[in-house]
Design a protein around this motif. Structure first.
Motif, mmCIF file in Angstrom:
data_model
loop_
_atom_site.group_PDB
_atom_site.id
_atom_site.type_symbol
_atom_site.label_atom_id
_atom_site.label_comp_id
_atom_site.label_asym_id
_atom_site.label_seq_id
_atom_site.Cartn_x
_atom_site.Cartn_y
_atom_site.Cartn_z
ATOM 1 N N ASP A 1 0.808 -1.229 0.000
ATOM 2 C CA ASP A 1 0.000 0.000 0.000
ATOM 3 C C ASP A 1 0.839 1.276 0.000
ATOM 4 N N SER A 2 2.157 1.150 -0.207
ATOM 5 C CA SER A 2 3.006 2.348 -0.247
ATOM 6 C C SER A 2 3.289 2.806 -1.670
ATOM 7 N N GLY A 3 2.897 1.992 -2.655
ATOM 8 C CA GLY A 3 3.219 2.292 -4.045
ATOM 9 C C GLY A 3 4.539 1.689 -4.481
ATOM 10 N N VAL A 4 5.275 1.065 -3.547
ATOM 11 C CA VAL A 4 6.570 0.458 -3.856
ATOM 12 C C VAL A 4 6.385 -1.048 -4.053
ATOM 13 N N ARG A 5 6.810 -1.545 -5.194
ATOM 14 C CA ARG A 5 6.714 -2.978 -5.486
ATOM 15 C C ARG A 5 8.029 -3.659 -5.149
ATOM 16 N N VAL A 6 7.942 -4.886 -4.687
ATOM 17 C CA VAL A 6 9.119 -5.717 -4.449
ATOM 18 C C VAL A 6 8.989 -6.962 -5.316
ATOM 19 N N VAL A 7 10.004 -7.209 -6.125
ATOM 20 C CA VAL A 7 9.998 -8.322 -7.075
ATOM 21 C C VAL A 7 11.124 -9.285 -6.707
ATOM 22 N N THR A 8 10.794 -10.569 -6.625
ATOM 23 C CA THR A 8 11.805 -11.604 -6.375
ATOM 24 C C THR A 8 11.969 -12.424 -7.645
ATOM 25 N N ILE A 9 13.185 -12.429 -8.190
ATOM 26 C CA ILE A 9 13.490 -13.203 -9.390
ATOM 27 C C ILE A 9 14.380 -14.371 -8.996
ATOM 28 N N LEU A 10 13.976 -15.585 -9.402
ATOM 29 C CA LEU A 10 14.763 -16.785 -9.121
ATOM 30 C C LEU A 10 15.295 -17.350 -10.440
ATOM 31 N N PRO A 11 16.534 -17.024 -10.790
ATOM 32 C CA PRO A 11 17.104 -17.620 -12.004
ATOM 33 C C PRO A 11 17.358 -19.111 -11.801
ATOM 34 N N GLY A 12 17.181 -19.861 -12.885
ATOM 35 C CA GLY A 12 17.687 -21.220 -12.914
ATOM 36 C C GLY A 12 19.153 -21.159 -13.302
ATOM 37 N N TYR A 13 19.579 -22.016 -14.201
ATOM 38 C CA TYR A 13 20.970 -21.989 -14.645
ATOM 39 C C TYR A 13 21.136 -20.956 -15.758
ATOM 40 N N VAL A 14 22.060 -20.026 -15.539
ATOM 41 C CA VAL A 14 22.357 -18.976 -16.509
ATOM 42 C C VAL A 14 23.858 -19.006 -16.766
ATOM 43 N N ALA A 15 24.242 -18.943 -18.025
ATOM 44 C CA ALA A 15 25.663 -19.007 -18.386
ATOM 45 C C ALA A 15 26.360 -17.708 -18.003
#
Length: 261
Positions: free
Chosen positions: A173-187
Motif C-alpha cells: 500500500d506504499s506504491g513500492v513494489r518488491v519483485v523476487t526473481i529466481l534464475p535457474g541456470y544462466v551461463a
C-alpha cells in the motif's frame, strides 16, 4: 533526461551486465554499480552508450557505507531510480568441516544478503514518499532445497526469498513494489565452473529479456525459466530420503581454490 532510471549492482559481468544492456536497449537511463568500476566503465564505452544517460559508481555491496554512498550519489546526480536491481552476488562451494570455509559462509551472507538490503536502503524511504518504485532481489532456484557442497549459496538465496517477501509486506500500500526473481541456470562466470549438468541453461541475454518482462509486468515472484520452477517445486515435494539418494552422486560446487572435477 525524462527517461526512467534503473540502478543495478553487480553490473560488471553476468546477469547484472546483461540487465544493464537490456534496460539500455529499452531507452532507460542507467546507474551501474560494481567494485571493478574501471572495467565497467570500459564496457560502457565499448557498448557506445550515451555518457549523459549512464553513470558508473564504484562500490562494494559488502561494505555498508560504500553501497549507501553509491545510492546517495545516484539520487544526487541522476535522481531517484524507478527500479533498483540488487544482482551482485557470489557463489563458492563450502565444507563445514573445514575452518576457512566458515569465512566463505560469512562472506556469502554479507554480499548476497546484507549487501542486498544495503542496496535497497538508500531508496526505500524516498520511494515510499514518492509512492512509486520497484525493488528487485535476485535469488535463485537454489533457494528451494539445499544442495551438497552448496550450503553457503543455498542458504543465502533462501534468505533472499524470505527477506524480499518480508519487504514486500512492509511496502504494501506504499506504491513500492518488491519483485523476487529466481534464475535457474544462466551461463555466467558464477556457473562456468559447475561440475554438473545444468538443465534448461539460458544465456545471460535470454535471462535478461525474461527478467525485464517480468519486472515490467508487475510480477512479485518469478522463476526463470519457468521449467526450472516446475523442477524446483517437484524437488521440494520429494521426501528427504529420496531427495538425498537422488543427489548423493552429484558433483559438488568447487571450494575456493579448487578445480572443478
Amino acid at each position: 533526461m525524462n527517461a526512467p532510471l534503473v540502478f543495478i549492482t553487480g553490473a560488471s559481468s553476468g546477469i547484472g551486465q546483461a540487465l544493464a544492456r537490456r534496460y539500455a536497449q529499452a531507452g532507460w537511463r542507467l546507474a551501474l554499480v560494481a567494485r571493478r568500476a574501471d572495467e565497467l566503465q570500459a564496457w560502457v564505452l565499448a557498448q557506445g552508450l550515451d555518457a549523459e544517460r549512464v553513470q558508473v559508481y564504484r562500490a562494494d555491496v559488502a561494505d555498508l557505507e560504500s553501497i549507501a554512498e553509491a545510492g546517495r550519489l545516484c539520487i544526487e546526480r541522476q535522481g531517484l531510480p524507478d527500479v533498483v536491481v540488487a544482482s551482485a552476488g557470489i557463489s563458492i562451494g563450502m565444507d563445514t568441516a573445514i575452518r576457512e570455509d566458515l569465512g566463505v559462509l560469512q562472506e556469502t551472507l554479507a554480499i548476497n544478503n546484507v549487501g542486498l538490503a544495503a542496496t535497497f536502503h538508500p531508496f526505500v524511504g524516498a520511494m515510499r514518499a514518492r509512492r512509486a518504485g520497484t525493488l528487485v532481489g535476485i535469488a535463485s532456484v537454489a533457494a528451494i532445497r539445499g544442495l551438497p557442497g552448496h550450503g553457503a549459496y543455498c542458504a543465502s538465496k533462501a534468505a533472499v526469498v524470505a527477506y524480499c517477501e518480508s519487504l514486500r509486506g512492509e511496502c504494501r500500500d506504499s506504491g513500492v513494489r518488491v519483485v523476487t526473481i529466481l534464475p535457474g541456470y544462466v551461463a555466467t562466470p558464477l556457473t562456468a565452473r559447475n561440475p554438473y549438468s545444468m538443465p534448461f541453461l539460458l544465456s545471460a541475454e535470454q535471462f535478461a529479456e525474461r527478467a525485464f518482462r517480468a519486472i515490467s509486468s508487475g510480477a512479485s515472484y518469478r522463476v526463470i525459466p519457468w521449467q526450472m520452477g516446475v523442477v524446483a517445486k517437484l524437488m521440494r515435494l520429494l521426501p528427504n530420503p529420496l531427495f538425498d539418494r537422488l543427489f548423493a552422486g552429484r558433483g559438488r560446487k568447487p571450494r575456493r581454490g579448487e578445480t572443478a572435477s
